[in-house]
Structures are given as structure tokens and as C-alpha cells.
Write an enzyme that holds these catalytic residues in place. Sequence first.
Site, mmCIF file in Angstrom:
data_model
loop_
_atom_site.group_PDB
_atom_site.id
_atom_site.type_symbol
_atom_site.label_atom_id
_atom_site.label_comp_id
_atom_site.label_asym_id
_atom_site.label_seq_id
_atom_site.Cartn_x
_atom_site.Cartn_y
_atom_site.Cartn_z
ATOM 1 N N GLU A 279 0.831 -1.202 0.000
ATOM 2 C CA GLU A 279 0.000 0.000 0.000
ATOM 3 C C GLU A 279 0.872 1.260 0.000
ATOM 4 O OE1 GLU A 279 -3.494 1.943 2.880
ATOM 5 O OE2 GLU A 279 -2.124 0.418 3.654
ATOM 6 N N LYS A 336 -9.775 2.031 -2.860
ATOM 7 C CA LYS A 336 -10.227 1.558 -1.553
ATOM 8 C C LYS A 336 -11.590 2.163 -1.232
ATOM 9 C CE LYS A 336 -8.629 1.360 3.284
ATOM 10 N NZ LYS A 336 -7.555 1.786 4.210
ATOM 11 N N CYS A 389 -5.355 -2.780 2.953
ATOM 12 C CA CYS A 389 -5.170 -2.644 4.401
ATOM 13 C C CYS A 389 -6.399 -3.084 5.186
ATOM 14 C CB CYS A 389 -4.763 -1.205 4.724
ATOM 15 S SG CYS A 389 -4.217 -0.961 6.437
#
Length: 516
Positions: A279, A336, A389
Site C-alpha cells: 500500500e 479503496k 489494508c
Amino acid sequence: MTAGGAQGQGAVAGRLSALPVALQALIAAMLGALAAFGQAPYHHPVVFLLAVAAAFAFWRAQVTRRAAAAVGWAFGVGYFAHALIWILEPFQVDVARHGWMAPFALLFLSSGLALFWGAAFWAARVASASAIVLVLTWTGAEMLRAYIFTGFPWAGPAQILVEGPVSRLLALFGPHGATLILLLCAWALSLPANAARKWTMRGGQAALFAGLMLAFYLPLAIAPATLTDNRVRLIQPNAEQHLKWQPQNAELFFSRQLQLTAAPPAEDGQAPNLIVWPETAIPWTLNTAAPALAEIARASGGVPVALGLLRFEGESLRNAMAVLGPDGEPLAVYDKHHLVPFGEYIPFAQLARRFGVRGLVEQMSGFSAGPGPRLVDFGAMGQALPLICYEAVFAHEVNNAPERPSFLLQLTNDAWFGTYAGPQQHLAQARMRAIEQGLPLVRAANTGISAAIDPYGRILSSLPLGQAGFVDAQMPAPLAPTLYSRTGDAPFVILLALGLLATFARSLRRPPQKGD
């Protein structure tokens, strides 16, 4: 509490009820802290189970609803304060500015999450004098914790079940069904026994405890997962968070990742089919990173590279994953969609601005959410479900993928979580998602733990925390869809709701008791 309930509460609960509620709450908080030893990095699930069994005894000792709620809340505070101690770490990245916030963050987070458990203890006392109702309300509280206010199921009871034969509960029933079974076991271990059935009860509890010890600690007796001919390389640059964005270090970490990408294969000479960077792996946005992306493509020798980076969509800043083709051009982009509250955005930001809290809001609400889960096609490797994440924490969202993927792909920057409990708990949750779906999962983590995980949740290869390097892993084949991947949470939600409705309907017909 009814007379029958008082008689059945047992000698232990009877002695506890003689203590002041404040002292009981203090002991409950200590038991909650003890229960957290079931979580990573300790991995002592039996300690968790015994501490929860003691919590059932404390519930039996409470005469009033308020006392039951206080004890449940205290148990939760102790548990979450210990299990989530890693929440102090993000505030240490810039100690001078944010260090003072750390103890308040832990206090407010653990106290707030403990409200769910306090409410469960209160509701069980409202509904019944029987502790088995607490199994239902506690499970319901954990389910609510996973969904409402965007959800935060971290450190849930089912998280202790990633090792051994008991891990198969996750594939069958998911995290909430597994939580129900775990709490049922703790309830059974806590049952008081009268003189007439003492030895029968104690023998049954000893047998249950022995069976649980085997289920927790025996290796999973299942053949290794079938491996495919595909290989994936996971890049771990070990960029410490307080150094990561400094100009003099950003180029160093970028060069390190290029070198790891271009390195020859680790074992049998077979080149990877996919290379994964973590990430926010580079200090440039996708909109301005064309020269860097071309360098990455050259280092990979034309092998597709999936990497995390930021990008602008108009005025909106997104936390994204891009898949690079042989010329460095993005072939696919994923944004995301489940952002971290107070880390990537401020809940109720407009309301906060109205009350004049502008500085903090502007500092912490810079990201916009993507449209939702989507699959990314990797050719012969099949389709992957990207998880950036925090998105790997949510079982129900992984289950809501548009189609069943061939594997799960997690990019994360666990440097925010420190070097102890946080990254290991995050890895445990990634293993849960693999087990629940019957899918392999590969994760590239900035400072670790990067790992290839098979569909049974077993770690095939990994890089430890704080080490720069790469992992070349042979990809396992997916299993047939698990029961949980086919049903999700819906059937369990219905059954749990029916059980709670029946319990509370029965309580309405019960005459009010002294202490209610």
C-alpha cells in the site's frame, strides 16, 4: 433475579455477589485483560476461553441490570485496552505533535467498544435469569460491532480460531457463527453444579475442556493445498513510517523496491507471474507518476505489477491499487472503498466543521471512498479481489464480491501498527478471510508481515516484521466454495434474531422481579 435463578447461580457466583459492584468491575476488567492473551501475538485461546467462562460467573452474580452492564463493560474495557494496545503506535510517528493523544485514543476506543459488551450483559439480565441468554446477546453485540458506524470487528472472539482443527468453524459458519460456538463452550465450562449432579457435570466439563485443548493446539490434519504453476512475488521494502515520506528516504525506498523487483527468482529459476508492492508504495500520485511507473515496468521485465499508491479523481484523493502493464501504463485501477475512520476521514465532518473543528477535520479527512468491491483480472492467474489494508478486516464485505475470485490480494502498510501486536493481529484476520472463503490470499506489507496463505489459513511463506526483501510463492488453487461463502451472515442473523425475539417475548410474560 428469580429465586430459582439465585439458587442455580452456584457457589462462585454467590461469593462474587457479596463483593461491592465496584470491586467486581475491577476484577472483571482484569479478567478481560487476561482474555486478550487469546489474541495474537500471544495465541493462548484457552486463556481467553477460561476468562470468558469467569465472565459468565460474574454475570450470574449480578442482581440488577445496571450491575450486570457495569461488569460487562469493565470486562470489555480490560479486554480491548490490552488487545488494541497497538493503537498507541500511530501517535508515535510524530510524537511531538500527536504523542499526547495516544492514551486518550486507547481509553476512548476501549471504553467505546466495551459499551457493546456492557449492553449485551444488560440485555441478557433484562431477558432472563439464565446465562445462556448472554451467549445470544454477546454474539449479537459482536455482530453489531462488525456492522454499525462502518464497523470495527478487530479483536473479535473468533480471531483466536485461526490455528488447528477449530479453524474449520470459520469456513462453515463465518466469524459470528464461530463466536456463538466459542461462547457456548465458555458458558458450558462456567455452569455451576449442585450436589446431585456434581460429578456428572464436572466430568462433562473436563471432557469438553480436553476436546477444546485438542481442537486448539493439534495441527490441522488436512493435506497441503494443491499448488498451481503460477508464482507471485511479494515486495517488502521495510520503509518505517516516520521515514517513509521524507524526500531523502523516499527515493531510497523506491530504489530498494526496484531492486527487489528485478532480483532473480529465489528458488527454482521460475519467474513470477505477478509482482505485488504494498500500500502507498511510492511517493507520487498515479496522476504524476508516469516516469516512475515506467521504471517499475522495466525492473519487472514486463511482468504485471500491482502496487498501492494515491491518485486524484477530480478533486477527490483516493487510496488506490494500480496494475501496470509491460510499458508501465495502468491496466486496471481499484480504489479503496472502506476507509479508516479518524485515519482517512472524519465521520460527520460537516457537523464538526459547523462546530468550528476545522483544523483536525481538514487534516484527517483527505480521502474519498471508491465505489465498492470489484475484481481485477490477472489473466492465467484468474481474478483477484483487492483488499487495501483495513478492508481485510470485514468478512461480510469480502463475501460481497461481485463474483467468486480465484484469490484474495491484500496490499497494506502495517508500519502504522508498530512492530508487535498490530501487524500480527492484522495477519490473523487475513488468514480468517482465506479460511472463510476457501481461497488463497497473498499480502504485501510495507514493513511486514508479507505472506502467502493457503485456503486453509496456513502460512506457506512469509517475511518477518522489520525485514526488507521479497517472497516468491507458488500460488495455491482455490477450494470449492465454503458454506460460509455461499450463505454469508444472513441465515445466522435470522436465527439469532429469532432466538433473541423469543427470549425477550418470554421475558415480557415474566412478572417483574426485585432488582429488575
